[in-house]
Design a protein around this motif. Structure first.
Motif, mmCIF file in Angstrom:
data_model
loop_
_atom_site.group_PDB
_atom_site.id
_atom_site.type_symbol
_atom_site.label_atom_id
_atom_site.label_comp_id
_atom_site.label_asym_id
_atom_site.label_seq_id
_atom_site.Cartn_x
_atom_site.Cartn_y
_atom_site.Cartn_z
ATOM 1 N N SER A 182 -1.002 3.113 -15.667
ATOM 2 C CA SER A 182 -1.877 3.096 -16.836
ATOM 3 C C SER A 182 -3.243 3.687 -16.497
ATOM 4 O O SER A 182 -3.809 4.470 -17.274
ATOM 5 N N GLN A 183 -3.771 3.346 -15.326
ATOM 6 C CA GLN A 183 -5.063 3.879 -14.902
ATOM 7 C C GLN A 183 -5.013 5.390 -14.676
ATOM 8 O O GLN A 183 -6.013 6.088 -14.839
ATOM 9 N N LEU A 184 -3.816 5.902 -14.328
ATOM 10 C CA LEU A 184 -3.649 7.338 -14.127
ATOM 11 C C LEU A 184 -3.460 8.081 -15.445
ATOM 12 O O LEU A 184 -3.358 9.307 -15.457
ATOM 13 N N MET A 230 0.828 -1.208 0.000
ATOM 14 C CA MET A 230 0.000 0.000 0.000
ATOM 15 C C MET A 230 0.864 1.261 0.000
ATOM 16 O O MET A 230 0.502 2.277 -0.595
ATOM 17 N N ILE A 231 2.030 1.196 0.662
ATOM 18 C CA ILE A 231 2.941 2.344 0.659
ATOM 19 C C ILE A 231 3.391 2.647 -0.765
ATOM 20 O O ILE A 231 3.395 3.814 -1.194
ATOM 21 N N ILE A 232 3.757 1.615 -1.526
ATOM 22 C CA ILE A 232 4.165 1.828 -2.919
ATOM 23 C C ILE A 232 3.032 2.466 -3.711
ATOM 24 O O ILE A 232 3.243 3.412 -4.482
ATOM 25 N N ARG A 233 1.820 1.970 -3.512
ATOM 26 C CA ARG A 233 0.667 2.527 -4.226
ATOM 27 C C ARG A 233 0.479 4.009 -3.915
ATOM 28 O O ARG A 233 0.251 4.832 -4.815
ATOM 29 N N GLU A 234 0.597 4.370 -2.637
ATOM 30 C CA GLU A 234 0.388 5.765 -2.241
ATOM 31 C C GLU A 234 1.535 6.659 -2.732
ATOM 32 O O GLU A 234 1.309 7.834 -3.053
ATOM 33 N N VAL A 235 2.751 6.131 -2.787
ATOM 34 C CA VAL A 235 3.868 6.913 -3.328
ATOM 35 C C VAL A 235 3.587 7.273 -4.786
ATOM 36 O O VAL A 235 3.778 8.423 -5.218
ATOM 37 N N ILE A 236 3.123 6.306 -5.571
ATOM 38 C CA ILE A 236 2.798 6.569 -6.978
ATOM 39 C C ILE A 236 1.714 7.642 -7.078
ATOM 40 O O ILE A 236 1.805 8.568 -7.900
ATOM 41 N N LYS A 237 0.695 7.551 -6.239
ATOM 42 C CA LYS A 237 -0.379 8.554 -6.257
ATOM 43 C C LYS A 237 0.163 9.947 -5.952
ATOM 44 O O LYS A 237 -0.210 10.930 -6.604
ATOM 45 N N ASP A 238 1.063 10.038 -4.971
ATOM 46 C CA ASP A 238 1.596 11.340 -4.590
ATOM 47 C C ASP A 238 2.555 11.898 -5.639
ATOM 48 O O ASP A 238 2.731 13.126 -5.746
ATOM 49 N N LYS A 245 3.407 15.382 -9.594
ATOM 50 C CA LYS A 245 4.752 15.946 -9.665
ATOM 51 C C LYS A 245 5.439 15.630 -10.991
ATOM 52 O O LYS A 245 6.614 15.938 -11.171
ATOM 53 N N GLY A 246 4.720 14.996 -11.911
ATOM 54 C CA GLY A 246 5.279 14.735 -13.228
ATOM 55 C C GLY A 246 5.324 13.284 -13.637
ATOM 56 O O GLY A 246 5.624 12.974 -14.788
ATOM 57 N N MET A 247 5.028 12.360 -12.729
ATOM 58 C CA MET A 247 5.119 10.956 -13.091
ATOM 59 C C MET A 247 4.079 10.564 -14.137
ATOM 60 O O MET A 247 4.300 9.642 -14.927
ATOM 61 N N LYS A 248 2.954 11.263 -14.191
ATOM 62 C CA LYS A 248 1.942 10.954 -15.213
ATOM 63 C C LYS A 248 2.472 11.209 -16.619
ATOM 64 O O LYS A 248 1.993 10.628 -17.590
ATOM 65 N N GLN A 249 3.485 12.053 -16.738
ATOM 66 C CA GLN A 249 4.080 12.341 -18.041
ATOM 67 C C GLN A 249 5.359 11.541 -18.281
ATOM 68 O O GLN A 249 6.081 11.786 -19.251
#
Length: 463
Positions: free
Chosen positions: A235-237, A191-199, A203-207
């Motif tokens: 992918s969902q993001l 869950m920590i990994i999942r929340e890190v990706i969300k945060d 900050k630019g990870m979607k790109q």
């Protein structure tokens, strides 16, 4: 479908006995070996500054972790606690990550720290009393400076120095698999990994163009356990990034020792027993395709790379010592620690080939080499090959990334770090160490005259 490409790199160094943290160096200096480690329990150890002996337990990808006063260093990674405060470390303190942003870069490197696990109230209490930093964020500094693959120095980290760097401290004690609270402890690694990706998304990870999920030791296992979920989440993001994995010293074999099936004491538990018992307590999750291969209660087998790897669709690069010190400790073999039985000696002789065989289907940092190729170069070649395939181009020739040492004994690679007697801190040759451990040349089938050439080859401290 990039998932069907099965592009994997292997960089397997033959028989460096000190497998956990090969080296640590800064810009403008020479690489040097790392030696001291503290015990984490019966099977794994972690180097004090979070490397891997190469790592916790293992590595070639040395990271980090000298802390600096906030604001002094522009290339420091800065601490960010998770926005979702319900996802925590073992003791309920906030989980988080360290980030160094690289403006304009669409490459992201996430690193999962190692540190083995605890699997019962007793082992977790012991861990909390002795290694609280692996269960709590209460002592985390505001900044960390990365080394090795987390370095922002081009000389030290030629291929990834200008990427966005994320270091995720390990404080969940569940091999990055947990989703629950139990015995007053939270186990929320996945869950920590999942929340890190969300945060990181805003900050630019979607790109991002490339996201490399990497880790050492237990963090390396965590990479294999979570890479498919990370790819799906991105992918969902709406991200179009290719998600890749880099596993450093997380490729282990099951124990061959006979143990009590219930292992009532921590020291009697094999790694597979610890994971089997811990999975229930952590409510641990494994990749769906691997879980479907095993009946209920056997999901622990997905923690072993040679069983999990074939089920993964994301490209993964494996870095593994053929003679990992922590693998030897599982069989109660401590290099330089005691005399060896004939059975233990036979295990050492067979281990390298068994690890090689477990890597057969898979198609330090700057100082360690396999067949003349450094790990940094191998990762660069792997990256070029992935990009070429993704863009329907022919991969460049003369840029190999599938490399496995061919020699048969510990320390046979001349780039291995020297062996050190832990009591005297004096350098030893392999032969000196083996004799100190009770090696009887004739008993193990070596003729001092007929095998003179071989014996001479293990007299040098460099192999």
């Amino acid at each position: 479908d990039i998932g069907a490409l099965w592009l994997v790199g292997v960089w397997a160094l033959c028989l460096c006995v000190s497998c956990l943290s090969p080296y640590h160096w800064r810009c403008g200096t020479s690489p040097h070996g790392v030696s001291s480690a503290v015990d984490l329990g019966p099977h794994l150890s972690y180097e004090g500054k979070s490397g891997r002996k190469s790592d916790l337990y293992g590595g070639t990808i040395k990271l980090a972790a000298s802390s600096k006063p906030a604001g002094q260093q522009t290339d420091d990674m800065r601490l960010h606690f998770l926005k979702n405060n319900q996802v925590t470390c073992n003791d309920g303190t906030a989980a988080g990550f360290y980030l160094k942003e690289s403006k304009g870069s669409r490459r992201w490197l996430l690193f999962l720290e190692g540190g083995w696990c605890c699997h019962s109230k007793e082992t977790c209490n012991f861990r909390y009393q002795n290694i609280p930093r692996l269960m709590s964020s209460s002592g985390w500094p505001q900044t960390k400076r990365g080394t090795g693959i987390l370095s922002s120095c081009a000389e030290e980290n030629p291929h990834w120095h200008n990427a966005n760097i994320v270091f995720i401290p390990y404080c969940s004690s569940d091999v990055w698999s947990g989703t629950s609270k139990n015995f007053c402890y939270a186990f929320m690694g996945s869950m920590i990994i999942r929340e890190v990706i969300k945060d990181l998304a805003p900050k630019g990870m979607k790109q991002a163009k490339v996201v490399m999920l990497s880790g050492t030791s237990a963090g390396g296992i965590g990479v294999m356990l979570n890479i498919e979920r990370v790819a799906s989440q991105l992918s969902q993001l709406g991200a179009e990034a290719q998600v890749r994995g880099l596993v450093d010293s997380g490729w282990f074999l099951e124990s061959k020792r006979q143990r009590s099936p219930d292992c009532p004491e921590a020291i009697s538990c094999s790694p597979e027993d610890s994971i089997r018992i811990g999975l229930r307590m952590w409510n641990g999750v494994v990749p769906d395709r691997c879980r479907q291969l095993y009946r209920k209660g056997e999901e622990w087998q997905c923690f072993f790379g040679h069983k999990l790897y074939a089920t993964l669709s994301s490209p993964v690069f494996i870095v593994q010592w053929l003679f990992d010190e922590e693998q030897l400790k599982v069989e109660n073999i401590y290099m330089g620690g005691q005399s060896l039985s004939e059975e233990q000696w036979q295990y050492i002789q067979n281990l390298g080939n068994e690890v090689k065989n477990s890597l057969r289907h898979i198609t330090n940092w700057l100082s360690f080499q396999v067949r003349g190729i450094s790990l940094s170069r191998a990762l660069y070649c792997w990256d070029r090959s992935l990009e070429a395939t993704r863009n329907n181009r022919t991969p460049a020739k003369g840029c190999p990334f599938h490399l496995v040492d061919t020699c048969q004994w510990p320390q046979c690679n001349p780039t291995c770090p020297v062996l050190v007697d832990r009591s005297t801190q004096q350098e030893l040759t392999l032969l000196q160490m083996l004799v100190a451990m009770g090696l009887d040349l004739q008993k193990v089938g070596l003729d001092p005259q007929a095998d003179a050439h071989f014996l001479a080859s293990i007299v040098s401290t460099g192999g």
